[in-house]
Design an enzyme around this catalytic site. Structure first.
Site, short mmCIF file in Angstrom:
data_model
loop_
_atom_site.label_atom_id
_atom_site.label_comp_id
_atom_site.label_asym_id
_atom_site.label_seq_id
_atom_site.Cartn_x
_atom_site.Cartn_y
_atom_site.Cartn_z
N ARG A 1 0.81 -1.22 0.00
CA ARG A 1 0.00 0.00 0.00
C ARG A 1 0.83 1.26 0.00
O ARG A 1 0.41 2.30 -0.47
CB ARG A 1 -0.95 0.02 1.18
N ALA B 1 -9.87 2.27 10.01
CA ALA B 1 -9.91 1.47 8.80
C ALA B 1 -9.38 2.27 7.62
O ALA B 1 -9.70 3.43 7.47
CB ALA B 1 -11.35 1.05 8.52
N ASP B 2 -8.56 1.64 6.80
CA ASP B 2 -8.12 2.33 5.59
C ASP B 2 -9.03 1.87 4.44
O ASP B 2 -9.97 1.13 4.67
CB ASP B 2 -6.65 2.05 5.30
N SER B 3 -8.74 2.31 3.24
CA SER B 3 -9.66 2.01 2.14
C SER B 3 -9.74 0.51 1.87
O SER B 3 -10.78 0.00 1.48
CB SER B 3 -9.24 2.76 0.88
#
Lengths: 93, 131
Positions: free
Chosen positions: A48, B85-87
Site C-alpha cells: 500500500r 480502517a483504511d480504504s
C-alpha cells in the site's frame, strides 16, 4: 518494453481488490476461498505504501495476473466440486 | 434562501420544531418527514433512517473485521476512518456485508460509503429492492 507505465489510481486499485475478493467468493472449496482472500488482503496491504510509480504499476500488473489465474481456477474447481462441505463451513449446532 | 440556512442551524439544536424540512441540507428526497418532528430525538433527526437491526449488524461486522475490542463504541455516526480502517479495510467490510446480507453493492456506491450509517442505508435500500 513499455516505458513509464502510469501508476494505477486509487480507484483502480480498490476495484482490483474488490474483483479479487468477489472471485474468491466463487470458489467452492473453503480452503482456497479463505486463502485467496487472506493472501490478497495481505499482498495489497503490504504494497500500500509504494511511492515509486513504476513499482506500483508493476505490483498492479502482478495483481491483475493473479486475478486472471484466480478466475480460471474458480471455473476449473467448480467443475470438480467436492460433495462434502469442509468442517469449517458447518453451522455451529 | 439565507433564512432557510439560518433556520437549519436552529433545527439542529432543537429538532422538535415545526420547521424541520431544512434539518438535513444534503438529502433532497423527503419521505414522510411530516411526522418526524413529533419524535423528540436527542440527536439530529434523520429523514431516511436505517433500521436499528441493520445498523447493529453492520457495527458487529465492522468490529470483527477491524478486530476492535468489544467495548469500543461503534454507532451509526462512526466513520470508518475514525475507527482505524483504511480504504482496503473498507472494501473488505463492504464485501463482508454483501455476503451477510446477500446483496450486491455497485462499484460506485461502494466508494461513497464513509460511515456506518451510509452502509446501513445502502443495505436497507438494496434489501428492499430485492424483496
Amino acid at each position: 518494453m513499455a516505458a513509464a507505465a502510469a501508476a494505477p489510481t486509487r480507484a483502480e486499485v480498490l476495484a482490483l481488490f474488490r474483483s479479487l475478493l468477489r472471485t474468491a467468493k466463487q470458489f467452492s472449496d473453503y480452503n482456497i476461498r479463505e486463502y485467496t482472500r487472506r493472501r490478497g488482503a495481505d499482498a495489497f496491504r503490504e504494497n500500500r505504501a509504494l511511492a515509486d510509480a513504476q513499482a506500483a504499476a508493476a505490483a498492479f500488473a502482478e495483481g491483475k495476473k493473479h486475478l486472471e489465474v484466480a478466475k480460471r481456477q474458480a471455473l476449473v474447481y467448480s467443475l470438480y466440486a467436492p460433495k462434502a462441505k469442509s468442517v469449517m463451513e458447518l453451522k455451529v449446532q | 434562501m439565507a433564512s432557510i440556512a439560518g433556520s437549519s442551524a436552529l433545527s439542529f439544536a432543537r429538532p422538535v420544531k415545526a420547521i424541520n424540512t431544512n434539518s438535513l441540507a444534503f438529502s433532497p428526497v423527503r419521505k414522510g418527514n411530516t411526522f418526524l418532528h413529533l419524535q423528540p430525538v436527542p440527536m439530529r433527526s434523520v429523514s431516511c433512517a436505517a433500521k436499528k437491526d441493520t445498523v447493529d449488524k453492520v457495527c458487529e461486522i465492522v468490529k470483527k473485521q477491524l478486530a476492535l475490542p468489544d467495548h469500543t463504541e461503534v454507532c451509526g455516526e462512526s466513520k470508518f476512518s475514525e475507527l482505524g480502517a483504511d480504504s482496503l479495510d473498507t472494501v473488505e467490510i463492504v464485501m463482508g456485508l454483501e455476503e451477510h446480507f446477500d446483496i450486491s453493492v455497485e462499484e460506485s456506491s461502494a466508494q461513497t460509503i464513509a460511515t456506518v450509517e451510509d452502509a446501513a442505508d445502502l443495505i436497507d435500500k438494496l434489501v428492499a429492492g430485492k424483496a
